[in-house]
Design an enzyme around this catalytic site. Sequence first.
Site, short mmCIF file in Angstrom:
data_model
loop_
_atom_site.label_atom_id
_atom_site.label_comp_id
_atom_site.label_asym_id
_atom_site.label_seq_id
_atom_site.Cartn_x
_atom_site.Cartn_y
_atom_site.Cartn_z
N GLY A 32 55.75 110.04 62.06
CA GLY A 32 54.56 110.42 61.29
C GLY A 32 53.32 109.98 62.04
O GLY A 32 53.40 109.23 63.03
N LEU A 33 52.18 110.44 61.57
CA LEU A 33 50.90 110.13 62.21
C LEU A 33 50.61 108.63 62.16
O LEU A 33 51.17 107.91 61.32
CB LEU A 33 49.77 110.88 61.49
CG LEU A 33 49.80 112.41 61.57
CD1 LEU A 33 48.77 112.99 60.61
CD2 LEU A 33 49.54 112.88 63.00
N SER A 34 49.72 108.19 63.03
CA SER A 34 49.25 106.81 62.97
C SER A 34 48.57 106.61 61.60
O SER A 34 47.75 107.42 61.19
CB SER A 34 48.24 106.57 64.09
OG SER A 34 47.70 105.29 63.98
N GLY A 35 48.97 105.57 60.90
CA GLY A 35 48.41 105.29 59.58
C GLY A 35 49.09 106.04 58.45
O GLY A 35 48.69 105.94 57.29
N SER A 36 50.16 106.78 58.77
CA SER A 36 50.85 107.55 57.71
C SER A 36 51.60 106.63 56.75
O SER A 36 51.80 106.96 55.58
CB SER A 36 51.80 108.58 58.33
OG SER A 36 52.76 107.95 59.15
N GLY A 37 52.04 105.47 57.26
CA GLY A 37 52.79 104.55 56.41
C GLY A 37 54.16 104.17 56.97
O GLY A 37 54.96 103.52 56.28
N LYS A 38 54.42 104.54 58.21
CA LYS A 38 55.73 104.25 58.82
C LYS A 38 56.06 102.75 58.77
O LYS A 38 57.11 102.36 58.27
CB LYS A 38 55.78 104.72 60.30
CG LYS A 38 55.48 106.18 60.53
CD LYS A 38 55.56 106.54 61.99
CE LYS A 38 54.57 105.84 62.90
NZ LYS A 38 53.14 106.13 62.63
N SER A 39 55.16 101.93 59.31
CA SER A 39 55.44 100.49 59.42
C SER A 39 55.54 99.85 58.03
O SER A 39 56.40 98.99 57.81
CB SER A 39 54.34 99.77 60.20
OG SER A 39 54.11 100.43 61.41
N SER A 106 56.26 109.51 67.57
CA SER A 106 57.23 110.49 68.09
C SER A 106 56.84 111.93 67.71
O SER A 106 57.53 112.57 66.93
CB SER A 106 58.65 110.15 67.63
OG SER A 106 58.74 109.82 66.27
N1 PPS Z 1 46.38 108.24 71.66
C1 PPS Z 1 47.11 107.69 70.69
N2 PPS Z 1 47.83 108.46 69.85
C2 PPS Z 1 48.58 107.86 68.88
N3 PPS Z 1 48.66 106.53 68.67
C3 PPS Z 1 47.93 105.72 69.48
C4 PPS Z 1 47.12 106.27 70.51
N4 PPS Z 1 46.51 105.23 71.16
C5 PPS Z 1 46.92 104.11 70.57
N5 PPS Z 1 47.77 104.38 69.56
C6 PPS Z 1 48.47 103.33 68.80
O1 PPS Z 1 49.80 103.35 69.29
C7 PPS Z 1 50.74 103.53 68.23
C8 PPS Z 1 51.67 104.71 68.51
O2 PPS Z 1 52.59 104.38 69.50
P1 PPS Z 1 53.97 105.16 69.57
O3 PPS Z 1 54.75 104.50 70.65
O4 PPS Z 1 54.57 105.21 68.23
O5 PPS Z 1 53.50 106.63 70.01
S1 PPS Z 1 54.40 107.82 70.55
O6 PPS Z 1 55.62 107.86 69.75
O7 PPS Z 1 54.71 107.54 71.97
O8 PPS Z 1 53.59 109.03 70.41
C9 PPS Z 1 49.96 103.82 66.99
O9 PPS Z 1 50.53 102.95 66.03
P2 PPS Z 1 50.86 103.40 64.53
O10 PPS Z 1 49.52 103.40 63.88
O11 PPS Z 1 51.73 102.29 64.03
O12 PPS Z 1 51.54 104.71 64.52
C10 PPS Z 1 48.51 103.48 67.32
O13 PPS Z 1 48.19 102.22 66.78
N1 ADP Z 2 52.75 105.25 49.53
C1 ADP Z 2 52.42 104.59 50.65
N2 ADP Z 2 53.37 104.37 51.59
C2 ADP Z 2 53.04 103.73 52.75
N3 ADP Z 2 51.79 103.25 53.04
C3 ADP Z 2 50.82 103.46 52.13
C4 ADP Z 2 51.09 104.14 50.92
N4 ADP Z 2 49.95 104.21 50.20
C5 ADP Z 2 49.00 103.60 50.92
N5 ADP Z 2 49.52 103.13 52.10
C6 ADP Z 2 48.76 102.39 53.11
O1 ADP Z 2 48.66 103.17 54.29
C7 ADP Z 2 48.60 102.32 55.42
C8 ADP Z 2 49.70 102.74 56.37
O2 ADP Z 2 49.62 101.95 57.55
P1 ADP Z 2 50.87 101.71 58.47
O3 ADP Z 2 52.07 101.39 57.66
O4 ADP Z 2 50.45 100.72 59.52
O5 ADP Z 2 51.06 103.16 59.11
P2 ADP Z 2 51.76 103.57 60.48
O6 ADP Z 2 52.79 102.54 60.80
O7 ADP Z 2 52.34 104.92 60.20
O8 ADP Z 2 50.67 103.61 61.49
C9 ADP Z 2 48.76 100.88 54.93
O9 ADP Z 2 47.51 100.30 54.81
C10 ADP Z 2 49.41 101.10 53.56
O10 ADP Z 2 49.11 100.04 52.66
#
Ligand code: PPS
Ligand code: ADP
Length: 197
Positions: A32-39, A106
């Site tokens: 999923g997108l960065s900030g989608s909620g994966k972690s 991914s």
């Molecule tokens: N250009 C760009 N695009 C997407 N994400 C970025 C980028 N630069 C830095 N970040 C940070 O790196 C995290 C994503 O790394 P990944 O290894 O999951 O990415 S990938 O699967 O290789 O596309 C991602 O973490 P998550 O927010 O946990 O998804 C970001 O914090």
């Molecule tokens: N239903 C939900 N499931 C997961 N995260 C949520 C949800 N609602 C709000 N959030 C918030 O969205 C953010 C997701 O961040 P994070 O888990 O770091 O995303 P990712 O790992 O995809 O980058 C967190 O601040 C989390 O508290």
Amino acid sequence: MQENVIKHTFDVTVEQRSQMKNQKPLLLWFTGLSGSGKSTIANAVEKALFEKGVHTYSLDGDNVRLGLNSNLSFSAEDRTENIRRIGEVANLMIDAGLVVIASFVSPYEKDRAAVKNIVGASKFVEVFVNTSVEECEKRDVKGLYKKARAGEIKNFTGINAPYEAPTNADIEIDTINTTVVEAVSIIIKNIENKIAY
Ligand SMILES: Nc1ncnc2c1ncn2[C@@H]1O[C@H](COP(=O)(O)OS(=O)(=O)O)[C@@H](OP(=O)(O)O)[C@H]1O
Ligand SMILES: Nc1ncnc2c1ncn2[C@@H]1O[C@H](COP(=O)(O)OP(=O)(O)O)[C@@H](O)[C@H]1O
């Protein structure tokens, strides 16, 4: 490529390690997108499994990129190599008998399919954390969307790099309408038979 390397077989098998842990190994793959909620969801799932006595290990984007994959960028080629290495690491952990939880953007369908191929389809469960770019940008947990919009990050997924959404994920979580607790319950229900020894 490795024509002079011959695989070594050890006497202790994956079945024996699995039996000792009283669980079947599995790879739970969050995309999923960065900030989608994966972690957030992965962390809650791992805690729930840990409480049930399941032996787990979490692989997460930021952590792996700070260590094992610190030489990789966010170009399409490097993302493919990032995911390939993680697939191989996850496969070793599966061989160790663990339930592996991987959370990576991914963005490419072919890379996720390659991981599924490495570990075997029966041991791969794909979780699509389906949150729109608009919502992720609103959350902007790490301030990265703001930077990407300002042109300070090139190739940022969802802004100026693609995200190929899974079309047949095993589990799809819509984080606007599903709480973290509900997501955990959906995921545990899906995998409990698969990891039961
Ligand atoms: N250009 C760009 N695009 C997407 N994400 C970025 C980028 N630069 C830095 N970040 C940070 O790196 C995290 C994503 O790394 P990944 O290894 O999951 O990415 S990938 O699967 O290789 O596309 C991602 O973490 P998550 O927010 O946990 O998804 C970001 O914090
Ligand atoms: N239903 C939900 N499931 C997961 N995260 C949520 C949800 N609602 C709000 N959030 C918030 O969205 C953010 C997701 O961040 P994070 O888990 O770091 O995303 P990712 O790992 O995809 O980058 C967190 O601040 C989390 O508290």
